[in-house]
Design a protein around this motif. Sequence first.
Motif, PDB file in Angstrom:
ATOM      1  N   GLN A   1       1.510  -1.528  -0.015  1.00 23.93           N
ATOM      2  CA  GLN A   1       1.679  -2.014   1.354  1.00 23.93           C
ATOM      3  C   GLN A   1       2.081  -0.862   2.271  1.00 23.93           C
ATOM      4  N   GLY A   2       1.346  -0.703   3.388  1.00 22.36           N
ATOM      5  CA  GLY A   2       1.625   0.358   4.354  1.00 22.36           C
ATOM      6  C   GLY A   2       0.787   1.606   4.163  1.00 22.36           C
ATOM      7  N   ASP A   3       0.131   1.758   3.009  1.00 15.88           N
ATOM      8  CA  ASP A   3      -0.708   2.922   2.738  1.00 15.88           C
ATOM      9  C   ASP A   3      -2.106   2.710   3.313  1.00 15.88           C
ATOM     10  N   SER A   4      -2.833   3.816   3.526  1.00 24.85           N
ATOM     11  CA  SER A   4      -4.192   3.767   4.076  1.00 24.85           C
ATOM     12  C   SER A   4      -5.077   4.786   3.379  1.00 24.85           C
ATOM     13  N   ILE A   5      -6.375   4.622   3.527  1.00 23.64           N
ATOM     14  CA  ILE A   5      -7.342   5.576   3.001  1.00 23.64           C
ATOM     15  C   ILE A   5      -8.535   5.644   3.944  1.00 23.64           C
ATOM     16  N   TYR A   6      -9.102   6.838   4.055  1.00 19.57           N
ATOM     17  CA  TYR A   6     -10.330   7.078   4.821  1.00 19.57           C
ATOM     18  C   TYR A   6     -11.308   7.739   3.865  1.00 19.57           C
ATOM     19  N   PHE A   7     -12.566   7.276   3.855  1.00 23.58           N
ATOM     20  CA  PHE A   7     -13.556   7.882   2.967  1.00 23.58           C
ATOM     21  C   PHE A   7     -14.966   7.695   3.513  1.00 23.58           C
ATOM     22  N   LEU A   8     -15.879   8.528   3.019  1.00 25.90           N
ATOM     23  CA  LEU A   8     -17.295   8.411   3.367  1.00 25.90           C
ATOM     24  C   LEU A   8     -17.892   7.278   2.552  1.00 25.90           C
ATOM     25  N   SER A   9     -18.595   6.368   3.209  1.00 29.64           N
ATOM     26  CA  SER A   9     -19.135   5.176   2.550  1.00 29.64           C
ATOM     27  C   SER A   9     -20.297   5.475   1.618  1.00 29.64           C
ATOM     28  N   LEU A  10     -20.808   6.706   1.643  1.00 24.41           N
ATOM     29  CA  LEU A  10     -21.854   7.101   0.692  1.00 24.41           C
ATOM     30  C   LEU A  10     -21.290   7.296  -0.714  1.00 24.41           C
ATOM     31  N   ILE A  11     -19.964   7.406  -0.828  1.00 21.22           N
ATOM     32  CA  ILE A  11     -19.329   7.462  -2.143  1.00 21.22           C
ATOM     33  C   ILE A  11     -19.354   6.037  -2.695  1.00 21.22           C
ATOM     34  N   PRO A  12     -19.907   5.821  -3.888  1.00 18.01           N
ATOM     35  CA  PRO A  12     -19.869   4.468  -4.466  1.00 18.01           C
ATOM     36  C   PRO A  12     -18.410   4.002  -4.545  1.00 18.01           C
ATOM     37  N   HIS A  13     -18.129   2.788  -4.023  1.00 19.98           N
ATOM     38  CA  HIS A  13     -16.751   2.325  -3.945  1.00 19.98           C
ATOM     39  C   HIS A  13     -16.629   0.832  -4.210  1.00 19.98           C
ATOM     40  N   LYS A  14     -15.471   0.451  -4.750  1.00 20.80           N
ATOM     41  CA  LYS A  14     -15.138  -0.962  -4.924  1.00 20.80           C
ATOM     42  C   LYS A  14     -13.630  -1.119  -4.884  1.00 20.80           C
ATOM     43  N   ILE A  15     -13.181  -2.351  -4.611  1.00 17.14           N
ATOM     44  CA  ILE A  15     -11.764  -2.641  -4.406  1.00 17.14           C
ATOM     45  C   ILE A  15     -11.295  -3.659  -5.439  1.00 17.14           C
ATOM     46  N   GLU A  16     -10.058  -3.451  -5.895  1.00 14.58           N
ATOM     47  CA  GLU A  16      -9.423  -4.381  -6.837  1.00 14.58           C
ATOM     48  C   GLU A  16      -8.028  -4.711  -6.324  1.00 14.58           C
ATOM     49  N   ASN A  17      -7.670  -5.992  -6.305  1.00 15.67           N
ATOM     50  CA  ASN A  17      -6.313  -6.394  -5.948  1.00 15.67           C
ATOM     51  C   ASN A  17      -5.466  -6.280  -7.206  1.00 15.67           C
ATOM     52  N   ILE A  18      -4.478  -5.397  -7.205  1.00 18.32           N
ATOM     53  CA  ILE A  18      -3.649  -5.220  -8.402  1.00 18.32           C
ATOM     54  C   ILE A  18      -2.331  -5.993  -8.296  1.00 18.32           C
ATOM     55  N   ALA A  19      -2.144  -6.709  -7.198  1.00 20.47           N
ATOM     56  CA  ALA A  19      -0.964  -7.564  -7.052  1.00 20.47           C
ATOM     57  C   ALA A  19      -1.265  -8.917  -7.696  1.00 20.47           C
ATOM     58  N   SER A  20      -0.245  -9.576  -8.215  1.00 25.92           N
ATOM     59  CA  SER A  20      -0.455 -10.897  -8.815  1.00 25.92           C
ATOM     60  C   SER A  20      -0.636 -11.965  -7.736  1.00 25.92           C
ATOM     61  N   HIS A  21      -0.239 -11.652  -6.523  1.00 21.12           N
ATOM     62  CA  HIS A  21      -0.412 -12.547  -5.382  1.00 21.12           C
ATOM     63  C   HIS A  21      -1.505 -11.976  -4.474  1.00 21.12           C
ATOM     64  N   GLU A  22      -1.746 -12.619  -3.342  1.00 27.22           N
ATOM     65  CA  GLU A  22      -2.787 -12.117  -2.442  1.00 27.22           C
ATOM     66  C   GLU A  22      -2.395 -10.794  -1.804  1.00 27.22           C
ATOM     67  N   SER A  23      -3.413  -9.996  -1.492  1.00 25.78           N
ATOM     68  CA  SER A  23      -3.242  -8.770  -0.718  1.00 25.78           C
ATOM     69  C   SER A  23      -4.064  -8.907   0.550  1.00 25.78           C
ATOM     70  N   ILE A  24      -3.585  -8.329   1.630  1.00 28.19           N
ATOM     71  CA  ILE A  24      -4.309  -8.361   2.909  1.00 28.19           C
ATOM     72  C   ILE A  24      -4.597  -6.927   3.315  1.00 28.19           C
ATOM     73  N   ILE A  25      -5.878  -6.648   3.620  1.00 21.88           N
ATOM     74  CA  ILE A  25      -6.264  -5.303   4.044  1.00 21.88           C
ATOM     75  C   ILE A  25      -6.972  -5.363   5.391  1.00 21.88           C
ATOM     76  N   HIS A  26      -6.791  -4.321   6.163  1.00 26.77           N
ATOM     77  CA  HIS A  26      -7.536  -4.125   7.416  1.00 26.77           C
ATOM     78  C   HIS A  26      -8.599  -3.071   7.108  1.00 26.77           C
TER      79      HIS A  26
END
Length: 118
Positions: A87-112
């Motif tokens: 929570q509070g961390d951010s990342i910037y990356f080029l979308s040409l890099i193959p990417h995927k997201i995983e929620n590692i919290a046992s509850h919901e996570s909210i991302i912008h």
Amino acid sequence: WGYTVIKKDEIVKSKNERPNTRYSQPGLNEKSREKEQELLSVKAYIITLEGNYTKKDFSIHNGEEFIHVKKGAIKIVLGSNEVVLQQGDSIYFLSLIPHKIENIASHESIIHVILYQE
């Protein structure tokens, strides 16, 4: 690999207005800058990830992404690299890099997510 991680203690805080910064290619005249701005498509999303959510397939597309973790904790896989964001961390990356997201919290996570595409 073309990505930048911004931890919550590295964020510049301002009041009422964001700092006046603008990215543009040097050497463009005003007409070229206007055309450049018209071609750039920016989309913003607030995404709620359910507990233990894992995207099965990698995404790859033109553009750039900025993701901020509003609540919870996620893991982003960028090619063969993994980045854990709290929570509070951010990342910037080029979308040409193959990417995927995983929620590692046992509850919901909210991302912008801010997506820049031409």
